[in-house]
Write an enzyme that holds these catalytic residues in place. Structure first.
Site, mmCIF file in Angstrom:
data_model
loop_
_atom_site.group_PDB
_atom_site.id
_atom_site.type_symbol
_atom_site.label_atom_id
_atom_site.label_comp_id
_atom_site.label_asym_id
_atom_site.label_seq_id
_atom_site.Cartn_x
_atom_site.Cartn_y
_atom_site.Cartn_z
ATOM 1 N N ASP A 1 0.837 -1.204 0.000
ATOM 2 C CA ASP A 1 0.000 0.000 0.000
ATOM 3 C C ASP A 1 0.874 1.256 0.000
ATOM 4 O O ASP A 1 0.709 2.144 -0.827
ATOM 5 C CB ASP A 1 -0.920 0.006 1.232
ATOM 6 C CG ASP A 1 -1.801 -1.224 1.271
ATOM 7 O OD1 ASP A 1 -2.474 -1.485 0.272
ATOM 8 O OD2 ASP A 1 -1.785 -1.926 2.296
ATOM 9 N N GLU B 1 1.428 -6.675 -5.356
ATOM 10 C CA GLU B 1 1.274 -6.034 -6.669
ATOM 11 C C GLU B 1 2.478 -5.208 -7.095
ATOM 12 O O GLU B 1 2.847 -5.189 -8.260
ATOM 13 C CB GLU B 1 0.045 -5.115 -6.700
ATOM 14 C CG GLU B 1 -1.244 -5.841 -6.941
ATOM 15 C CD GLU B 1 -1.864 -6.277 -5.645
ATOM 16 O OE1 GLU B 1 -1.531 -5.703 -4.587
ATOM 17 O OE2 GLU B 1 -2.674 -7.219 -5.671
HETATM 18 O O1 TRH Z 1 4.566 -6.119 0.695
HETATM 19 P P1 TRH Z 1 3.567 -6.731 -0.205
HETATM 20 O O2 TRH Z 1 3.233 -8.102 0.088
HETATM 21 O O3 TRH Z 1 2.284 -5.820 -0.188
HETATM 22 C C1 TRH Z 1 0.972 -6.355 -0.153
HETATM 23 C C2 TRH Z 1 0.370 -6.356 -1.517
HETATM 24 O O4 TRH Z 1 0.483 -5.135 -2.210
HETATM 25 C C3 TRH Z 1 -1.073 -6.735 -1.384
HETATM 26 O O5 TRH Z 1 -1.693 -6.722 -2.595
HETATM 27 C C4 TRH Z 1 -1.760 -5.805 -0.422
HETATM 28 O O6 TRH Z 1 -3.084 -6.076 -0.367
HETATM 29 C C5 TRH Z 1 -1.100 -5.974 0.894
HETATM 30 O O7 TRH Z 1 0.255 -5.593 0.778
HETATM 31 C C6 TRH Z 1 -1.758 -5.179 1.977
HETATM 32 O O8 TRH Z 1 4.068 -6.709 -1.724
HETATM 33 P P2 TRH Z 1 4.271 -5.550 -2.801
HETATM 34 O O9 TRH Z 1 2.981 -5.022 -3.288
HETATM 35 O O10 TRH Z 1 5.186 -6.103 -3.780
HETATM 36 O O11 TRH Z 1 5.015 -4.384 -2.023
HETATM 37 C C7 TRH Z 1 6.328 -4.499 -1.565
HETATM 38 C C8 TRH Z 1 6.999 -3.138 -1.565
HETATM 39 O O12 TRH Z 1 8.216 -3.228 -0.823
HETATM 40 C C9 TRH Z 1 7.363 -2.673 -2.961
HETATM 41 O O13 TRH Z 1 7.137 -1.278 -3.074
HETATM 42 C C10 TRH Z 1 8.856 -2.952 -3.060
HETATM 43 C C11 TRH Z 1 9.278 -2.734 -1.619
HETATM 44 N N1 TRH Z 1 10.511 -3.403 -1.225
HETATM 45 C C12 TRH Z 1 11.573 -2.613 -0.830
HETATM 46 O O14 TRH Z 1 11.483 -1.383 -0.858
HETATM 47 N N2 TRH Z 1 12.718 -3.241 -0.431
HETATM 48 C C13 TRH Z 1 12.883 -4.588 -0.412
HETATM 49 O O15 TRH Z 1 13.973 -5.079 -0.041
HETATM 50 C C14 TRH Z 1 11.774 -5.391 -0.848
HETATM 51 C C15 TRH Z 1 11.912 -6.888 -0.850
HETATM 52 C C16 TRH Z 1 10.615 -4.766 -1.227
#
Ligand code: TRH
Length: 383
Positions: A19, A275
């Site tokens: 989010d 996402e």
């Molecule tokens: O963290 P998520 O599992 O977020 C989830 C999903 O968006 C889901 O649909 C939603 O409903 C839920 O949250 C509440 O996965 P997502 O969407 O890939 O987000 C991860 C974020 O973290 C993305 O912006 C990339 C960031 N990230 C970093 O900044 N550093 C890192 O080392 C990693 C692994 C990710």
């Protein structure tokens, strides 16, 4: 000259980082590329700080990358609404703010930014209005998506060029920053960002048995305890390296959002979840395996199949099966083969899958960039 538009983006951190990850990407893009005046209201600055360490988790108000970041507190202090109000993922706006919106003339353009999905219904619902039951306000549903009749995908201007320059350089500085050499010719580097996953041990076994070296890079997160169990060690910390057969596992610190992009660009295969990382892995033009955010009644399986259908369209059936097999297995869906066979199939089709990942990236551009489609949509409502 038209005065600079003001935008308020509200983000309620449900769990994880998706989010805030998307809200932050949108906010800084609107400032950087559109010169808009953006306030980002976040109810969990601690989560925000994980993906963007410059954030002060205690500050009520701070400016970061040109965005005014405000702590979203309850009760919500009296605030004059912006001209455009984005509610990220249906987070309910504060009642007092809604009332203030209804007193504006004209009222703000009110957008509910939805989650990304490749499902067909998205295009039908994209842009639909929903009148408030009590107040003279209309909310519009804005859906990211994979086709030009949706809002498209978030992507900053110049993304492809920056990625190409990074890849062409061989990224030695990036690897050195992680304390690693550049990959050997026959080595596969894989990034792993995942929720807890029953399929993980079988995948790790398959990598350990691979004929070529597989290096797996894992930013600290929810999957670490499972990795420790597979390695039969009590715990794991960033900086640790473990070898099992052909598999070398590196535990990384959680990276900031921009550096995580570099990891996706630098690896030959990316396991992503939710996402935002899924979209970024697609823009990375590298093969990916997506773990959809688990939902009640396995609703995420439909999302997964919808993206798979788009993603594998045009691939030969054996290659499409190799992609689908590993994705479905990774998501606990019924699959013809177990993980070991899926991995062998993926390896057999790897070169075609790699070429496809590059071509797919070009196709994504046709759906449009979300910050452009959103600004254009909003402007039609502001007239
Ligand atoms: O963290 P998520 O599992 O977020 C989830 C999903 O968006 C889901 O649909 C939603 O409903 C839920 O949250 C509440 O996965 P997502 O969407 O890939 O987000 C991860 C974020 O973290 C993305 O912006 C990339 C960031 N990230 C970093 O900044 N550093 C890192 O080392 C990693 C692994 C990710």
């Amino acid at each position: 000259m038209r005065a600079m538009r003001t935008w308020d983006i509200f983000c309620n951190v449900v769990d994880n980082y998706g989010d805030i990850g998307i809200a932050w990407r949108l906010a800084r893009g609107l400032v950087r590329e559109r010169g808009l005046c953006v306030r980002l209201w976040v109810d969990d600055l601690g989560a925000f700080q994980r993906i963007w360490p410059a954030i002060d988790a205690e500050a009520e108000r701070q400016t970061c990358e040109g965005v005014t970041v405000c702590a979203w507190r309850v009760p919500f202090a009296a605030t004059e609404p912006a001209q455009v109000v984005v509610e990220a993922f249906g987070c309910a706006l504060p009642e007092s703010y809604l009332n203030a919106m209804s007193e504006q003339s004209p009222p703000p353009v009110w957008i509910n930014l939805e989650y990304l999905s490749a499902e067909a219904w998205v295009a039908e619902h994209h842009g639909l209005p929903s009148p408030h039951p009590r107040l003279p306000l209309t909310k519009y549903f804005f859906f990211p998506g994979y086709t030009p009749d949706t809002g498209g995908l978030l992507a900053e201007a110049g993304l492809a060029e920056r990625r190409a320059a990074f890849v062409d350089s061989g990224s030695p500085a990036f690897w050195r920053g992680l304390g690693m050499e550049t990959p050997q010719a026959d080595e596969l580097r894989v990034s792993l960002f995942a929720y807890e996953n029953p399929a993980l041990p079988d995948l790790l076994d398959a990598w350990a048995a691979d004929p070529c070296p597989v290096t797996c890079l894992v930013p600290e997160g929810r999957v670490i305890p499972q990795l420790a169990a597979w390695l039969a060690v009590p715990a794991l910390q960033a900086g640790e390296v473990h070898q099992r057969g052909a598999l070398q596992l590196h535990i990384l610190p959680f990276l900031d959002q921009d550096r995580y992009d570099l990891l996706l660009w630098a690896c030959g295969l990316n396991f992503v979840r939710g996402e935002d990382s899924c979209a970024r892995a697609q823009w990375a033009a590298r093969p990916l395996v997506w773990q959809a955010y688990p939902q009640a009644d396995e609703a995420h399986w439909d999302k997964l199949d919808a993206l798979l259908a788009h993603y594998t369209a045009g691939l030969g059936s054996a290659t499409a099966d190799a992609v689908s097999g590993i994705w479905r297995n990774w998501n606990g869906m019924p699959a013809a083969d177990g993980m070991a066979a899926c991995w062998t199939a993926w390896r057999a089709h790897q070169a075609v899958i790699e070429r496809h990942a590059e071509a797919w990236c070009g196709r994504l551009e046709r759906a449009g960039r979300l910050s452009d489609t959103l600004v254009n949509f909003v402007e039609t409502k502001l007239k």
